[in-house]
Design an enzyme around this catalytic site. Sequence first.
Site, short mmCIF file in Angstrom:
data_model
loop_
_atom_site.label_atom_id
_atom_site.label_comp_id
_atom_site.label_asym_id
_atom_site.label_seq_id
_atom_site.Cartn_x
_atom_site.Cartn_y
_atom_site.Cartn_z
N GLY A 61 65.58 -8.43 -4.68
CA GLY A 61 65.74 -9.65 -4.07
C GLY A 61 67.14 -10.13 -4.03
O GLY A 61 67.47 -10.88 -4.69
N THR A 62 68.38 -10.00 -3.27
CA THR A 62 69.83 -9.92 -3.16
C THR A 62 70.35 -10.76 -1.99
O THR A 62 69.67 -10.88 -1.00
CB THR A 62 70.22 -8.44 -2.93
N VAL A 63 71.55 -11.33 -2.13
CA VAL A 63 72.20 -12.02 -1.01
C VAL A 63 73.51 -11.32 -0.69
O VAL A 63 74.20 -10.82 -1.57
CB VAL A 63 72.46 -13.52 -1.30
#
Length: 536
Positions: free
Chosen positions: A355-357
């Site tokens: 789950g990463t930006v």
Amino acid sequence: MMNLDSNHYPYASRRSVVYAKRGMVATAQPLAAQAGLQVLQAGGNAIDAAIAAAAALSVVEPTANGIGGDAFALIWHGGKLHGLNASGAAPQRISLAALKAAGHTSMPKYGALPVTVPGTPGAWVSMAERFGKLPLAQSMAGAIALAQDGFPVSPMVAVAWDAAHRNFLNELKAGHFQPWFDTFAAAGRAPRAGEVWRSPGHAQTLQSIASDNAASFYRGALAEKIAACVQGAGGYLDVADLAAYQPQWVDPISVNYRGYDVWEIPPNGHGLVALMALNILKGFDFSERDTVLTHHRQIEAIKLAFADGHAHIAEASAMRVSVCDLLSDAYADERRRLIGPRATLPIAGEPPRGGTVYLSTADSEGNMVSLIQSNYMGFGSGLVVPGTGIALHNRGNNFTLDADHPNCLAPGKRPYHTIIPGFLTKDGAAIGPFGVMGGFMQPQGHVQMVMNTVDFALNPQAALDAPRWEWLQGNKVNLEHTAPEHLFRSLAALGHEVAWSGNQHAFGRGQIIWRDAQGVLCGGTEPRSDGSIAAW
């Protein structure tokens, strides 16, 4: 060849490519992009803007990243590309023997055991100190205000938040997980799209990082709270692990792909997988994108690259094969010969020994930043340090408990890491940052973005809009539901186990900013998220 023409746009999208001259910030959330732009307009550079956007994303997209995660960055400054590895190590007191004695045969997904030292605050401080123009407190002011005053939750974040809440209701039963529910689901549910959400504890933590350059986070009161939280949940992280932490400035690695240099962070990250795949693919000619031969070769190349990645990538000091050997043309030739007319099961090779930006920023001075930060698997470990808004990540889940593997768990060791920023240059000049977040999709997304740009002449927005594929394991491949039907049928006929997928999150979320010879910036943002470009 590179194409910045907005008319070259074969894929439907609700967004148009964006041009600007003085600055640009591309993120998956509009408020974070605006935070970065405000810093640019206040006299900051692309590095300050990246810090501002990253800090804001820790607030407005907690479903994918946070203060308790890791970060990597590629920074173009002073005519040179600089790499920052801000991933954290396993605790010094953890051991393979202890986990096996407790009955573990693989690293747990949630809880205290997969928690490694968070590197994100250290990344912000290191970037500001080395390349920033503004005080850290000024760059982070927008993020602090968002956490303190609240913000309306964006649509795609709301969907991910609800999914995480429902998953955690099933997965997280122990009492030490209650602070997550108190922090992120205080109303007994996830916040809905458009609903204002506040996190005063998060604001206080951000304020502390901004005012003392993360000293409290790594060596003070916050460090003590983090260690107490992890140890109270049965983990090993302590204040000494946090106090010893320092991000590492590293030399980026690259391959030349049809005249363009494609850059990644070296291991322990798996950007190496993308480079190995591109090194294989450059030996083929590609005239059209949406053909079965193009997709077949891309998928087979990524399978071979991942086989090598899973076999060899680890903390750099633990690797038994060098990056140079894995990226050699001779080894690429050897691996390319394994790609035949039908799908095959991938196996690792043995190269000759020798789950990463995600966000992108650019300014009028020529500086550009490719930055990615993550808690992993959405909210990470499920542990939240009470009263601080710090959701701790679970990067240690990527360790293996196989004592003979280079990525085996060990005290003070960093795990195989999935988050990777990308950067493109040509003839020693910066073209710009690109990235696609999303776990093991990331190298696959990088390969597709580079080929969309270089081989198929798509502008940044079209490159992001184009339907994607994701190799899963064995011969299993997911095609995005917008892909042409003939690809599904033709790939299946070649032995690929193909499935359609309408899950937009599965195919990653990316941003791209290119700069042309006249200094004009051209950006694209992810259509599968709440993506936004703030331009000046």
